[in-house]
Design a protein around this motif. Structure first.
Motif, PDB file in Angstrom:
ATOM      1  N   SER A 301       0.833  -1.188   0.000  1.00 18.16           N
ATOM      2  CA  SER A 301       0.000   0.000   0.000  1.00 18.16           C
ATOM      3  C   SER A 301       0.878   1.251   0.000  1.00 18.16           C
ATOM      4  N   GLU A 302       2.053   1.182   0.699  1.00 20.32           N
ATOM      5  CA  GLU A 302       2.965   2.318   0.659  1.00 20.32           C
ATOM      6  C   GLU A 302       3.480   2.515  -0.752  1.00 20.32           C
ATOM      7  N   ALA A 303       3.848   1.392  -1.369  1.00 22.73           N
ATOM      8  CA  ALA A 303       4.354   1.471  -2.729  1.00 22.73           C
ATOM      9  C   ALA A 303       3.314   2.122  -3.637  1.00 22.73           C
ATOM     10  N   ALA A 304       2.067   1.674  -3.458  1.00 23.68           N
ATOM     11  CA  ALA A 304       1.011   2.190  -4.316  1.00 23.68           C
ATOM     12  C   ALA A 304       0.834   3.683  -4.099  1.00 23.68           C
ATOM     13  N   THR A 305       0.820   4.108  -2.855  1.00 29.92           N
ATOM     14  CA  THR A 305       0.644   5.544  -2.612  1.00 29.92           C
ATOM     15  C   THR A 305       1.799   6.336  -3.201  1.00 29.92           C
ATOM     16  N   LEU A 306       3.000   5.795  -3.055  1.00 24.56           N
ATOM     17  CA  LEU A 306       4.162   6.464  -3.639  1.00 24.56           C
ATOM     18  C   LEU A 306       3.978   6.636  -5.141  1.00 24.56           C
ATOM     19  N   LEU A 323       0.573   4.292 -12.713  1.00 22.20           N
ATOM     20  CA  LEU A 323      -0.748   3.826 -12.273  1.00 22.20           C
ATOM     21  C   LEU A 323      -0.873   2.325 -12.436  1.00 22.20           C
ATOM     22  N   GLU A 324      -0.358   1.852 -13.510  1.00 27.19           N
ATOM     23  CA  GLU A 324      -0.443   0.413 -13.739  1.00 27.19           C
ATOM     24  C   GLU A 324       0.319  -0.328 -12.648  1.00 27.19           C
ATOM     25  N   GLN A 325       1.505   0.196 -12.338  1.00 29.05           N
ATOM     26  CA  GLN A 325       2.281  -0.428 -11.274  1.00 29.05           C
ATOM     27  C   GLN A 325       1.507  -0.383  -9.957  1.00 29.05           C
ATOM     28  N   ALA A 326       0.884   0.759  -9.714  1.00 25.41           N
ATOM     29  CA  ALA A 326       0.114   0.898  -8.478  1.00 25.41           C
ATOM     30  C   ALA A 326      -1.019  -0.113  -8.440  1.00 25.41           C
TER      31      ALA A 326
END
Lengths: 1237, 139
Positions: A301-306, A323-326
Motif C-alpha cells: 500500500s505504501e508502494a502504491a501511494t508512492l 498507475l499500472e504499477q500501483a
C-alpha cells in the motif's frame, strides 16, 4: 600499449574467429538467452533496449547500481550507446576507458538486430571472452577500485585529522564570499550548485559509490550518510538528495540490517528532487526504486501511494506506467483490493490511450474487465466494453471490437438513449468496416434486435378475407388469434370425431390432428405438412432492448430446401438441396430462386425503443420437398430522424446480417433418464414438408345471424367453394353444438332456392288447414340421420356427384335454431374434406369456423301430463277398453319471458306438435274462442293450453318399444291458426331429433331402462323378480311424450316488423311431473361430503308408495242429480258404477273397501247419511290394462248433496306376496245431489 | 428520504440498485461501489472473535459533499447501502437503523422464496415496494 598502460591494463582478446556463419551454428549456446525475456523477441524496439540493459547490468553485476547523476551528465554525451533510458547505467570513472573500449564490440554484436546472436563467435571465442572478463575484474577492476578506496580513505582520514573544525572554519573564512554569492545567484536553483571534482564532499561520495559497487554496503551507507550531511550543510540539495537515495538503497541492501530501513530518506529524496530541484526524472527514478524496495518488503500500500503520488498531468505515458504499477500493487496486497486494482487499471488505460499507447491501453482495460465481467455493475462494464471496442477497432482487431460492442448492446443497458445511439452507431460502423475487411460471403450474426426464437409462430395457409359483402367467411385459424389450449383440445376432439366417422369407425394409425398454426405450446414433434403453392407465414418476434429505434430493412427469411418428389414410390426421390443464403447476402432482389420458393421481403421494419414487435414473413413454396427455415436476414440501421434523408450517411450505417432461428423443444420428462437429466425434445416447427397439391375449401355463410331468440329457427345459406386446382370430396362437418344447426334431411327436397328469394319465406313447410284434430305423420329417425340414441356430431354434406371440382361452388341452405339457454354461445364448426386421390402425406384437411350467437329469452314452456279420470263418453264403446284407458291430459303453460319490450312485441303460439313413439296429441281442449286470445302473449304474459293425448293406435303397447331400432316417431300437429306446419319434415323434425337430451337419463327409454335392469341383474340376481316389479310399476306412471311448441314472434327492428319463428321442446316423462323447456339453472352443486365407507346400496327395489298408488285408476259413474220422493219412499237407492282400470302391465290384486272411515266424528256427520248397500268389500284381480266395472248401490235417507268418493281401493301386484296392498289415489270428490220431490 | 438503495452480494456485485431517477445513475453506482471499500475495511477491522456478536449496522460509511452513505452487513456478508441526501437533517441514526432493519427483513423474505436463485438479481415486487416506500417518504 603495454608501455603506455602497464601490463596489467592490457589484454588481447581474439574474437569473431568464425569465418563462415553457415556452419552448424544451431547448437551454439546463446549466452544472452537467460537474460532476455521471451516476449521482447517479438518486439524489435523493446528487444534492443532490453538487450542493452541486460548487457550493461550483466557487466556490472548489480541490478541497479548507484551512479552519480552529476558524473552521468558528463558521461552521457560521450557514450556511444547512450539511449533515452533513465535506468541506463554508465561508469562513473574516466579511468576505465579501456573496459568500455573492450566491451564495445561485444555490445554491438548483441545489438545487431539479427535474432541469432553471436554467430561470428566460436566456442573458443566464448571461453576467451569469459576468461578475459575474469582477468579484467580480478586483475584490473578490483585492484583499481581497492586502490581508489584506499586513497580516498587516506585522504579523508588525513583531512579528518585537521578535522571538521578547520574545514568549517576555513569555510567560514573563505566561504563567506561563497554563501552570499549562492544566495544571490542560485537562491532558487540551489541544485545548480556545482562542486569542483576534487571537492572533499565529492570525494566522500565517490568513495561511497565505490564501496557500494563492491557491495560493501555498511561502509557505503556511512559514507553516503556523511556526504549527505555535508551536502545538506552546503544546501546542495541535488547532491544531498542523491546521497539520501543511495543511503537508503545501501541500507536496504545491507543484509542482516543493523538498522531499520530508513523510508523517510527516500521520501525526503523524492520530495527534494521534485520540489526543490524540479527534476521530475530523478524524482521518478527515486520513486520507482523506493516502490520496488517497498514491494520487496511487502509494503504494497505504501508502494502504491508512492506511485500514485508521482502521477502528474504533464506526462501521460509516465503516469500510466505508474498507475499500472500501483494497480498491480493493490492486487498483490494480502487482502487483494480488487476494485482499486480495476480502478487504477482503468485510469492507467486512459492515460495510455492519451499517450497513444493503444496496445497498452487495451491491455489495461481488458484486465479491468476481468474484475467487472459478469458482475452487475452495468454502467462500469459498459464503459469498459465500449473503450475496449474502440481500442480494438483502432488496433485492427475488429472481432474483439465487435464482441465488445455486442456486449454493450445485448444486455439491458441502463444507458441513456443518446449514449445508446452512439454505441449503436459505433457498433455498426465497426461492423461495416469489419465485413468490408474480411469480405467473406457468409453473413455475420447480428445481435440486435433480440430474437425470441421460441415464440416464433408458423402458419400454413393463405391469409383469409373474413367478410365479402354479405358473405361471411369461415373464421378458420389466423395468426391474430391467441393460442388457447382448451380450444385447441376441443378442435382436436372434434377432428377425432370426424376421422373415425370417415374411416368406418377407426382412427388410422397415421392420424395427426391438423395444425395450421404452430407455436411454442403446440405439439411440434412431427414435421408439419404444408401444401405446395400455399404460403407459409413465419411470425418472428423481435425485441428492441435499446432506447433508440431500430430499422430493419430488406427483412426476409433464410431457408434451405431439399427438392423431393413425393409422387414416386416409397417416399419419393430426393433432389438437390438449395439455400438462399447467397442471394440473401446481397440485399438485391433475389428473383433467381423464386421458381422454387417465393420469399417475401419486407422493405422496412421499424422496431421502436424497448418494443416487442412481430414480423410476418411469407414463403411460397413452388415445389415439393423438405423446407428448413434457418433464420432471418436483414439490414440493420439506425434512424436518426433528421439524417435519414441523406442517403450516403445511412448507407454507411447499415449492416447486412442474419440471425438464426434455433428453437429448443420442450423439456422431456417421460422416462427416468429424462427426468434425472436435462434433455430437450426436437422442435420441428420450422421444418415443414411441402406436399403435393391438396384441395382447399373456403366456406362462406350467408345471412348468418348473430343474435337469436331461444329456440328461434332461422334459415341461412352456406357456400362451399373449392379454391384449389384439385377436386375435393368427403365433405363433412362436426360441431360442438349439433343441435344448433341442420342442413336438412335427405328426404327433404334440396331445391336450390337462392338465398335472396327465400329471404321472407318461413323456414317451415306449411299447409293451409283450419284448426281441427291433429294431423298425424309417422317418421323414422333414421331419415334425419339419427341412428342410435346419440346425437349425430358429424354430418355429411351432400355434394353433387360427391365431388366439388376445382373452382366450383355449392350453396346449400342451413337452418339454425337458437340455443335454449340465453347468453352468448360459442359454436364451433369443423369442416372436414379430403382429396379425391389418396396421398400418403396428408390424408385430409379441415377448416374451422367459430360462430358466436347471442341468444335472448323467448318463451318458457312448462308442461304437465295428468291422467284423465273421466272416460270418454260417446264413442268409447266403439274404441274398446284399451283405448279408453290410454288417454292423458297435457297442460302446456307458456310464458313470455322476453324482457326487451322494444324489440319483441308479442309471441303467437302457432302450433303445438307432439312427437313420441307411444303417444300423440289428439285434440286441443281449450274452447275454440279462447284459442286466439291465449296464443298471443305480450311481455310477461302467460297462457295455458290443454290438450288431450292418446296412445298411438299403430303401436301395440310395449311391443313396439322393445322391437328395436326401427321404431318410428309419431308426429302430431295441432295448429291453433289456419296454417299447419308440417313438423315431421325439415327443419322442425331435424331439430327435434337433434335436441339436447335432458341431463337425467330418460327413465323407461328402451336403451337406458334395459341397461339399468341389466346392471341390477348382475348386481343382485335374487332381486330380479322385484326389479321386474319395479319397472312395471314405474312404467305405468311414465309417458314419453315430446311437445314441440311452435311460435311466431313479432319483432320490430329498424321500424320494420319482422316475424321470427321458433320452436321449443318439452319432454314429458312422468305423469304429474312438471317439465320446463328451460332447463332449470343447475343449482350450485352442493359440497358432497367425502365418504370413505361404501354407501349402503339404496333400496331402489322398493317402489315408492307414490308410484304404487298409481296402479289403479278409479272412476265413479252416477247420475249427477237424482230425484226421489222421500215422503213416498224413505229409502233412495242410486246405482253407481265404479270403473277400475289397471294402468300397469301386470296382474293386480285389488281390494275395495266401501265402508266409511270411522276415524273422525265429522265424517260421520257428513257421510252418515248415506250408506253403501250390498257387498261392501270386494277382492278382485285385474289383468294387465284391464278395465273392470263394478256396480254398486248407494242408499240415501234424505235429500241433500253427498260425496260418493268414499270407496277406498287397495292394490298390489299379483305375484308379489310379500308386499301389502297400497291405497290407491282416491278419486275426486264425487258429489251427487239427491232432490226430494 | 433515501436517494439510493443498493444490495450488494457477498462477492461484491450488485443484486439490486435503485436510485432516484432524476439524478445521474452513474454517480450513485460510483458512490455505492466506492463504499464497498469502506465496508470491507470496517468488517476486517472487527476482530474475528467478535464477528459473531458483531453489530450488523455499520453506521455512516463516509460523507460526500452531497450525500451521506450508510452501510449494513448481514451475517452472510450481503451488504446494504443507503445513500441519503446530506441536506436531509431529519434523519437520525435510529431512523437509518430501522430502515436497514426493514430492508433486511424484506431481503430475508426474498431469500426465502423457493423460486429465487441465490445470487440472481432481485426482482421481487414486494421488495421493490418496500424500497420505493423508503425512497418516497422523504420527497
Amino acid at each position: 600499449m603495454k608501455q603506455r598502460y602497464g601490463p596489467q591494463g592490457c589484454y588481447l582478446l581474439k574474437i569473431n574467429s568464425r569465418s563462415d556463419a553457415t556452419g552448424a551454428d544451431e547448437q551454439m549456446p546463446d549466452p544472452w538467452s537467460q537474460y532476455l525475456h521471451k516476449t521482447s523477441i517479438h518486439n524489435p524496439e523493446l528487444y534492443e533496449e532490453s538487450a542493452v540493459n541486460n548487457a550493461v547490468e550483466n557487466d556490472v553485476g548489480a541490478v541497479e547500481d548507484g551512479f552519480d547523476s552529476a558524473a552521468r551528465d558528463d558521461m552521457s554525451e560521450s557514450h556511444p550507446l547512450q539511449l533515452d533510458q533513465p535506468t541506463e547505467t554508465c561508469y562513473p570513472g574516466n579511468n576505465r576507458s579501456q573496459s568500455v573500449d573492450m566491451t564495445r564490440p561485444q555490445k554491438q554484436s548483441s545489438v545487431t538486430p539479427a535474432t541469432p546472436r553471436w554467430t561470428c563467435l566460436t566456442l573458443n571465442d566464448h571461453d576467451r571472452i569469459r576468461q578475459f572478463l575474469q582477468e579484467f575484474t580480478f586483475r584490473g577492476l578490483l585492484p583499481h577500485i581497492e586502490k581508489n578506496i584506499r586513497q580516498l580513505n587516506d585522504q579523508l582520514v588525513s583531512r579528518k585529522g585537521l578535522s571538521r573544525s578547520l574545514f568549517s572554519a576555513t569555510k567560514k573564512l573563505f566561504g563567506g564570499g561563497k554563501v552570499p554569492e549562492k544566495s544571490i545567484a542560485d537562491l532558487k536553483n540551489t541544485a545548480g550548485l556545482l562542486y569542483p571534482s576534487e571537492a572533499p564532499e565529492l570525494q566522500i561520495r565517490k568513495m561511497a559509490d565505490l564501496c557500494f559497487l563492491v557491495q560493501h554496503y555498511e561502509l557505503a551507507y556511512n559514507c553516503y550518510h556523511t556526504a549527505k550531511k555535508d551536502f545538506l550543510s552546503d544546501q546542495a540539495m541535488l547532491y544531498a538528495a542523491g546521497s539520501l537515495e543511495m543511503a537508503a538503497v545501501s541500507a536496504f541492501l545491507q543484509s542482516g540490517a543493523p538498522r531499520p530501513y530508513p523510508a523517510h530518506y527516500m521520501e525526503t529524496a523524492i520530495q527534494t528532487y521534485r520540489d526543490v530541484c524540479k527534476n521530475m526524472l530523478l524524482a521518478e527514478r527515486c520513486c520507482l526504486l523506493s516502490a520496488e524496495i517497498s514491494k520487496s518488503q511487502a509494503k504494497y500500500s505504501e508502494a502504491a501511494t508512492l506511485l500514485i503520488k508521482m502521477t502528474s498531468e504533464d506526462c501521460d505515458l509516465r503516469s500510466a506506467l505508474l498507475l499500472e504499477q500501483a494497480a498491480h500493487c493493490f492486487i498483490n496486497m494480502r487482502t487483494p483490493m480488487v476494485r482499486k486494482f480495476a480502478f487504477h487499471m482503468i485510469l492507467a488505460g486512459h492515460r495510455f490511450s492519451k499517450a497513444g499507447q493503444k496496445r497498452h491501453a487495451l491491455r489495461c482495460y481488458c484486465q479491468a474487465l476481468q474484475v467487472y465481467k459478469g458482475k452487475c455493475w452495468t454502467l462500469a462494464e459498459d464503459h469498459i466494453n465500449f473503450t475496449i471496442g474502440r481500442q480494438s477497432f483502432t488496433l485492427r482487431q475488429p472481432e474483439n471490437a465487435v464482441a465488445a460492442f455486442r456486449h454493450i448492446l445485448i444486455n439491458d443497458s441502463k444507458q441513456s438513449a443518446v449514449q445508446q445511439a452512439a454505441f449503436l452507431r459505433e457498433y455498426l460502423y465497426v461492423y461495416k468496416s469489419m465485413s468490408q475487411l474480411s469480405g467473406e460471403t457468409s453473413l455475420p450474426q447480428l445481435p440486435l434486435p433480440c430474437l425470441h426464437s421460441s415464440q416464433t409462430r408458423v402458419f400454413f395457409g393463405h391469409e383469409r378475407r373474413l367478410a365479402e359483402g354479405e358473405k361471411q367467411a369461415a373464421t378458420h385459424v389466423t395468426l391474430d388469434q391467441e393460442y388457447d389450449r382448451d380450444l385447441s383440445q376441443l378442435w382436436r376432439e372434434l377432428e377425432e370425431q370426424v376421422v373415425p366417422a370417415v374411416n368406418r369407425g377407426t382412427v388410422p394409425v397415421t392420424f395427426q390432428p391438423s395444425q395450421c398454426c404452430l407455436n411454442s405450446q403446440t405439439d411440434n414433434l412431427r414435421y408439419p405438412l404444408a401444401v405446395v403453392e400455399e404460403p407459409i407465414i413465419v411470425e418472428v418476434v423481435f425485441r428492441n432492448p435499446l432506447k433508440v429505434p431500430l430499422v430493419l430493412s430488406a427483412l426476409s427469411l433464410l431457408w434451405k430446401f431439399t427438392l423431393k418428389d413425393f409422387s414416386g414410390p416409397q417416399g419419393g426421390t430426393i433432389g438437390e438441396t438449395i439455400t438462399n443464403e447467397k442471394e440473401a447476402a446481397s440485399s438485391k432482389d433475389n428473383a433467381a430462386l423464386n421458381d422454387i420458393m417465393d420469399t417475401q421481403v419486407i422493405p422496412e421494419f421499424t422496431v421502436s425503443p424497448e418494443e416487442t414487435k412481430v414480423a410476418r414473413l411469407k414463403l411460397l413454396p413452388r415445389k415439393t420437398g423438405e423446407l428448413h427455415v434457418l433464420g432471418v436476414v436483414y439490414n440493420l440501421d439506425t434512424t436518426d430522424v433528421g439524417s435519414s434523408e441523406d442517403s450516403p450517411a445511412s448507407e454507411l450505417m447499415c449492416v447486412r446480417g442474419q440471425q438464426n432461428l434455433e428453437i429448443q423443444g420442450p423439456r422431456l420428462n417421460m422416462t427416468k433418464e429424462e427426468k434425472t437429466s436435462v434433455s430437450y425434445g426436437p422442435d420441428r416447427r420450422l421444418d415443414p414438408i411441402i406436399t403435393p397439391p391438396m384441395p382447399l375449401l373456403e366456406v362462406f355463410f350467408i345471412n348468418f345471424p348473430t343474435g337469436l331468440l331461444c329456440g328461434e329457427i332461422r334459415k341461412a345459406w352456406v357456400e362451399f367453394v373449392n379454391v384449389s386446382a384439385v377436386p375435393l370430396t368427403g365433405l363433412r362437418v362436426a360441431s360442438t353444438h349439433p343441435e344448433f344447426f341442420t342442413f336438412g334431411s335427405a328426404t327433404s327436397d334440396l331445391t336450390p332456392v337462392t338465398p335472396t328469394a327465400a329471404e321472407h319465406c318461413s323456414a317451415y313447410k306449411t299447409l293451409a288447414t283450419p284448426p281441427s284434430v291433429a294431423a298425424v305423420a309417422l317418421v323414422s329417425p333414421a331419415a334425419f340421420g339419427v341412428t342410435g340414441g346419440d346425437r349425430p356430431a358429424v354430418t355429411e354434406i351432400p355434394l353433387s356427384r360427391g365431388v366439388l371440382g376445382p373452382g366450383e361452388a355449392l350453396q346449400i341452405p342451413l337452418w339454425l335454431r337458437g340455443p335454449d339457454q340465453e347468453g352468448v354461445h360459442e359454436i364451433n364448426f369443423l369442416f372436414y374434406y379430403e382429396s379425391t386421390e389418396k396421398t400418403a402425406k396428408l390424408s385430409h384437411r379441415v377448416l374451422r369456423h367459430t360462430a358466436f350467437i347471442c341468444a335472448s329469452r323467448s318463451l318458457s314452456v312448462r308442461a304437465t301430463a295428468s291422467r284423465s279420470n273421466t272416460l270418454q263418453g260417446g264413442e268409447r264403446e266403439q274404441r274398446g277398453t284399451e283405448e279408453k284407458n290410454s288417454s292423458m291430459l297435457v297442460f302446456v303453460d307458456v310464458e313470455n319471458i322476453n324482457t326487451s319490450e322494444a324489440g319483441v312485441r308479442e309471441f303467437h303460439i302457432v302450433q303445438v306438435s307432439s312427437s313420441s313413439r307411444q303417444w300423440k296429441l289428439h285434440q286441443c281442449i281449450n274452447p275454440a274462442g279462447d284459442k286466439g286470445e291465449n296464443s298471443k302473449l305480450a311481455n310477461r304474459e302467460r297462457g295455458k293450453l290443454c290438450f288431450r293425448a292418446t296412445r298411438c293406435r299403430t303401436e301395440e303397447g310395449g311391443t313396439a318399444a322393445t322391437s328395436g331400432a326401427i321404431e318410428k316417431y309419431t308426429f302430431a300437429d295441432l295448429n291453433l291458426g289456419n296454417e299447419q306446419i308440417v313438423s315431421s319434415t325439415t327443419p322442425c323434425a331435424d331439430f327435434f331429433f337433434r335436441r339436447s337430451l335432458p341431463s337425467e337419463p330418460r327413465r323407461g327409454g328402451v336403451s337406458t331402462g334395459s341397461a339399468n335392469q341389466m346392471r341390477r341383474h348382475s348386481l343382485t340376481p335374487h332381486n330380479a323378480n322385484e326389479d321386474g316389479v319395479t319397472s312395471i310399476i314405474r312404467k305405468c306412471s311414465e309417458v314419453e311424450l315430446d311437445i314441440i311448441v311452435l311460435w311466431k314472434a313479432y319483432v320490430v327492428e329498424d321500424n320494420k316488423q319482422l316475424i321470427l319463428e321458433g320452436q321449443l321442446h318439452v319432454a314429458l316423462q312422468t305423469i304429474g311431473k312438471e317439465v320446463c323447456s328451460l332447463s332449470q339453472k343447475e343449482e350450485t352443486q352442493e359440497m358432497v361430503l367425502l365418504k370413505f365407507k361404501p354407501d349402503v346400496p339404496p333400496p331402489i327395489s322398493k317402489p315408492s308408495l307414490e308410484q304404487l298408488s298409481h296402479l289403479i285408476k278409479t272412476c265413479l259413474h252416477y247420475p249427477e242429480s237424482y230425484d226421489h220422493p222421500f215422503p213416498l219412499k224413505s229409502l233412495c237407492m242410486v246405482p253407481v258404477t265404479l270403473t277400475l282400470s289397471n294402468c300397469s302391465l301386470a296382474q293386480v290384486d285389488i281390494i275395495i273397501d266401501l265402508r266409511h272411515k270411522t276415524t273422525s266424528p265429522e265424517s260421520l256427520e257428513v257421510h252418515g247419511s248415506f250408506t253403501w248397500l250390498g257387498q261392501t268389500q270386494y277382492k278382485l284381480q285385474l289383468q294387465a290394462q284391464e278395465v273392470y266395472r263394478l256396480s254398486l248401490k248407494a242408499c240415501f235417507f234424505q235429500a241433500g248433496v253427498y260425496n260418493l268418493g268414499t270407496p277406498r281401493v287397495f292394490a298390489k301386484l299379483a305375484q308379489t306376496s310379500a308386499m301389502c296392498e297400497t291405497s290407491q289415489q282416491s278419486a275426486m270428490p264425487a258429489l251427487i245431489i239427491i232432490n226430494g220431490v | 428520504m433515501a436517494v439510493c438503495i443498493a444490495v450488494i452480494a457477498k462477492e461484491n456485485y450488485p443484486l439490486y440498485i435503485r436510485s432516484v431517477p432524476t439524478q445521474g445513475e452513474l454517480k450513485f453506482h460510483y458512490t455505492v461501489h466506492t463504499s464497498l471499500d469502506v465496508v470491507e475495511e470496517k468488517i476486517s477491522g472487527v476482530g474475528k472473535a467478535l464477528a459473531d456478536q458483531r453489530e450488523l449496522y455499520l453506521g455512516l460509511l463516509y460523507p460526500t459533499e452531497d450525500y451521506k452513505v450508510y452501510g449494513y452487513v448481514t451475517n452472510s456478508k450481503v451488504k446494504f447501502v443507503i445513500v441519503v441526501d446530506s441536506s436531509n437533517t431529519s434523519l437520525r441514526d435510529n431512523e437509518i437503523r430501522s430502515m436497514f432493519r426493514k430492508l433486511h427483513n424484506s431481503f430475508t423474505d426474498v431469500m426465502c422464496n423457493p423460486f429465487y436463485n441465490p445470487g440472481d438479481q432481485i426482482q421481487s415486487k414486494a421488495f421493490d415496494s418496500i424500497v420505493s416506500a423508503m425512497m418516497v417518504q422523504a420527497c
